[in-house]
Design an enzyme around this catalytic site. Structure first.
Site: not given
Ligand SMILES: O=P(O)(O)OC[C@H]1O[C@H](OP(=O)(O)OP(=O)(O)O)[C@H](O)[C@@H]1O
Ligand SMILES: Nc1ncnc2[nH]cnc12
Ligand SMILES: [Mg+2]
Length: 183
Positions: A108, A71
């Protein structure tokens, strides 16, 4: 500024909160509606550009914006272009060709790995790390460690949203800016 304040109000109203996604008890912050609307998309880039120009003097301006897979890729490149910086990607392991460096981080359930190409940052370049949201801070801290392994100077982190109660910013050792108030 008052311009920044009104941009934030429009952007905050566009973020959707989805209960129990991706699992029960998680309130998911969905930023996709911002990108569905060209004028909100522009508002996002404008707001982040204002933050950068208000925070970093002419000698402190970031040389490189680093965006986190996936993202952080939605707006990292357009912000980089807007502020006159390069863009470099932090990707999940196994996606980038050529010599790479790796950092593990806690999710997680279990561990995951981030990588950057070894030539993505030149020693001494000033680097701003961007992502959509900071939760535990594990992802952002791993990205920061990659930047430092490459000799970059971490000048800050920028997020659209922050889950304050998780205190993720305590894991980061550069200034943290969150555009919108959140959970
Ligand atoms: O602070 P943290 O606990 O590390 O979590 C935050 C991260 O989690 C999500 O990404 P995720 O890897 O879930 O998916 P994405 O590939 O859609 O960005 C979000 O976009 C952040 O990058
Ligand atoms: N609550 C939340 N919403 C969207 N992205 C996330 N990544 C981790 N926690 C999240
Ligand atoms: Mg991410």
């Amino acid at each position: 500024s008052s311009e920044l304040a009104s941009l934030k109000i429009r952007l905050r109203a566009a973020v959707r909160q989805i209960p129990d996604f991706p699992s029960k008890g998680i309130l998911f912050e969905d930023i996709m509606p911002i990108f569905a609307d060209a004028s909100l998309h522009e508002a996002l880039i404008r707001a982040l550009d204002l933050h950068v120009s208000q925070t970093y003097g002419p000698d402190e301006k970031p040389d490189v914006v680093v965006g986190l897979d996936a993202r952080g890729f939605l707006f990292g490149p357009s912000l980089a272009m807007r502020i006159g910086a390069g863009f470099a990607a932090v990707r999940k392991q196994g996606k980038l060709p050529g010599p790479c460096i790796t950092a593990g981080y806690e999710k997680e359930y279990g561990q995951d790995f981030f990588q950057m190409q070894s030539d993505a940052i030149k020693p001494g370049q000033k680097v701003l790390v961007v992502d959509d949201l900071i939760a535990t801070g594990g992802s952002a801290a791993a990205a920061g460690s990659l930047v430092k392994q490459l000799g970059g100077t971490l000048v800050g982190y920028v997020f659209i949203l922050e889950l304050d109660f998780l205190k993720g910013r305590d894991k980061l050792d550069a200034p943290v800016y969150t555009l919108l108030s959140s959970q």
